[in-house]
Design a protein around this motif. Structure first.
Motif, PDB file in Angstrom:
ATOM      1  N   LYS A 251       0.829  -1.206   0.000  1.00  0.00           N
ATOM      2  CA  LYS A 251       0.000   0.000   0.000  1.00  0.00           C
ATOM      3  C   LYS A 251       0.862   1.255   0.000  1.00  0.00           C
ATOM      4  O   LYS A 251       2.058   1.203   0.305  1.00  0.00           O
ATOM      5  N   GLN A 252       0.247   2.358  -0.329  1.00  0.00           N
ATOM      6  CA  GLN A 252       0.917   3.647  -0.279  1.00  0.00           C
ATOM      7  C   GLN A 252       1.516   3.822   1.120  1.00  0.00           C
ATOM      8  O   GLN A 252       0.864   3.529   2.122  1.00  0.00           O
ATOM      9  N   GLY A 253       2.775   4.251   1.166  1.00  0.00           N
ATOM     10  CA  GLY A 253       3.473   4.413   2.432  1.00  0.00           C
ATOM     11  C   GLY A 253       4.349   3.223   2.800  1.00  0.00           C
ATOM     12  O   GLY A 253       5.172   3.309   3.706  1.00  0.00           O
ATOM     13  N   ASP A 254       4.176   2.094   2.093  1.00  0.00           N
ATOM     14  CA  ASP A 254       5.007   0.914   2.356  1.00  0.00           C
ATOM     15  C   ASP A 254       6.372   1.045   1.702  1.00  0.00           C
ATOM     16  O   ASP A 254       6.574   1.868   0.795  1.00  0.00           O
ATOM     17  N   TYR A 255       7.285   0.194   2.143  1.00  0.00           N
ATOM     18  CA  TYR A 255       8.651   0.149   1.617  1.00  0.00           C
ATOM     19  C   TYR A 255       8.937  -1.265   1.123  1.00  0.00           C
ATOM     20  O   TYR A 255       8.625  -2.236   1.809  1.00  0.00           O
ATOM     21  N   VAL A 256       9.519  -1.349  -0.066  1.00  0.00           N
ATOM     22  CA  VAL A 256       9.943  -2.631  -0.620  1.00  0.00           C
ATOM     23  C   VAL A 256      11.456  -2.558  -0.777  1.00  0.00           C
ATOM     24  O   VAL A 256      11.963  -1.748  -1.560  1.00  0.00           O
ATOM     25  N   GLN A 257      12.158  -3.377  -0.012  1.00  0.00           N
ATOM     26  CA  GLN A 257      13.626  -3.389  -0.062  1.00  0.00           C
ATOM     27  C   GLN A 257      14.098  -4.576  -0.882  1.00  0.00           C
ATOM     28  O   GLN A 257      13.653  -5.705  -0.681  1.00  0.00           O
ATOM     29  N   TYR A 258      14.997  -4.308  -1.821  1.00  0.00           N
ATOM     30  CA  TYR A 258      15.672  -5.364  -2.566  1.00  0.00           C
ATOM     31  C   TYR A 258      17.021  -5.600  -1.914  1.00  0.00           C
ATOM     32  O   TYR A 258      17.697  -4.658  -1.500  1.00  0.00           O
ATOM     33  N   TYR A 259      17.412  -6.873  -1.826  1.00  0.00           N
ATOM     34  CA  TYR A 259      18.705  -7.200  -1.240  1.00  0.00           C
ATOM     35  C   TYR A 259      19.357  -8.314  -2.047  1.00  0.00           C
ATOM     36  O   TYR A 259      18.689  -9.098  -2.718  1.00  0.00           O
ATOM     37  N   VAL A 260      20.669  -8.360  -1.972  1.00  0.00           N
ATOM     38  CA  VAL A 260      21.474  -9.320  -2.738  1.00  0.00           C
ATOM     39  C   VAL A 260      21.599 -10.606  -1.941  1.00  0.00           C
ATOM     40  O   VAL A 260      21.812 -10.585  -0.733  1.00  0.00           O
ATOM     41  N   GLN A 261      21.466 -11.728  -2.647  1.00  0.00           N
ATOM     42  CA  GLN A 261      21.674 -13.034  -2.023  1.00  0.00           C
ATOM     43  C   GLN A 261      22.383 -13.952  -2.999  1.00  0.00           C
ATOM     44  O   GLN A 261      22.372 -13.708  -4.207  1.00  0.00           O
ATOM     45  N   LEU A 262      23.016 -14.972  -2.475  1.00  0.00           N
ATOM     46  CA  LEU A 262      23.667 -15.967  -3.313  1.00  0.00           C
ATOM     47  C   LEU A 262      22.630 -16.948  -3.821  1.00  0.00           C
ATOM     48  O   LEU A 262      21.841 -17.476  -3.041  1.00  0.00           O
ATOM     49  N   TYR A 263      22.614 -17.166  -5.137  1.00  0.00           N
ATOM     50  CA  TYR A 263      21.745 -18.155  -5.776  1.00  0.00           C
ATOM     51  C   TYR A 263      20.271 -17.944  -5.452  1.00  0.00           C
ATOM     52  O   TYR A 263      19.919 -17.176  -4.581  1.00  0.00           O
ATOM     53  N   GLY A 264      19.424 -18.642  -6.162  1.00  0.00           N
ATOM     54  CA  GLY A 264      17.984 -18.619  -5.917  1.00  0.00           C
ATOM     55  C   GLY A 264      17.371 -17.238  -6.050  1.00  0.00           C
ATOM     56  O   GLY A 264      18.045 -16.253  -6.198  1.00  0.00           O
ATOM     57  N   GLY A 265      16.057 -17.176  -5.991  1.00  0.00           N
ATOM     58  CA  GLY A 265      15.377 -15.891  -6.034  1.00  0.00           C
ATOM     59  C   GLY A 265      15.269 -15.333  -7.436  1.00  0.00           C
ATOM     60  O   GLY A 265      15.162 -16.051  -8.413  1.00  0.00           O
ATOM     61  N   ILE A 266      15.327 -14.025  -7.533  1.00  0.00           N
ATOM     62  CA  ILE A 266      15.161 -13.314  -8.791  1.00  0.00           C
ATOM     63  C   ILE A 266      16.477 -13.314  -9.564  1.00  0.00           C
ATOM     64  O   ILE A 266      17.486 -12.838  -9.060  1.00  0.00           O
ATOM     65  N   PRO A 267      16.518 -13.858 -10.786  1.00  0.00           N
ATOM     66  CA  PRO A 267      17.766 -13.867 -11.566  1.00  0.00           C
ATOM     67  C   PRO A 267      18.236 -12.452 -11.895  1.00  0.00           C
ATOM     68  O   PRO A 267      17.427 -11.541 -12.052  1.00  0.00           O
ATOM     69  N   THR A 268      19.544 -12.287 -12.011  1.00  0.00           N
ATOM     70  CA  THR A 268      20.119 -10.967 -12.250  1.00  0.00           C
ATOM     71  C   THR A 268      21.229 -11.018 -13.283  1.00  0.00           C
ATOM     72  O   THR A 268      21.583 -12.077 -13.773  1.00  0.00           O
TER      73      THR A 268
END
Length: 96
Positions: free
Chosen positions: A20-37
């Motif tokens: 919702k408006q006012g929320d924060y979405v933080q992206y962080y780096v991890q080894l393997y898995g998750g969202i490809p980069t």
């Protein structure tokens, strides 16, 4: 380092993750898995919550999407845009 979240992606977060408006979405780096980069052996994770140590951000639809200082190195060589392709999020990287 450019970081951008499209309007369509912000609306995806609102619909699919109840962000919702006012929320924060933080992206962080991890080894393997998750969202490809664009970085071999690394992927992106994300968490929804309160503001942390913001290094780079984009505010769309009142939602703050960001990387903190510890993870901002991830964008040193790339610009990143969060978009929607079909019905899924996609993370587009462009070398600087």
């Amino acid at each position: 380092m450019k970081f951008e979240v499209s309007l369509e992606a912000a609306n995806w977060y609102k619909k699919e993750m109840d962000v919702k408006q006012g929320d924060y979405v933080q992206y962080y780096v991890q080894l393997y898995g998750g969202i490809p980069t664009a970085h071999p052996n690394y992927s992106l994770g994300m968490s929804i919550g309160k503001e942390g140590d913001v290094a780079v951000k984009d505010v769309v639809e009142g939602i703050t999407f960001y990387f903190n200082e510890n993870n901002s190195w991830f964008l040193n060589e790339f610009d990143m845009k969060v978009v929607v392709e079909g019905e899924e999020l996609a993370f587009v990287f462009h070398e600087k």
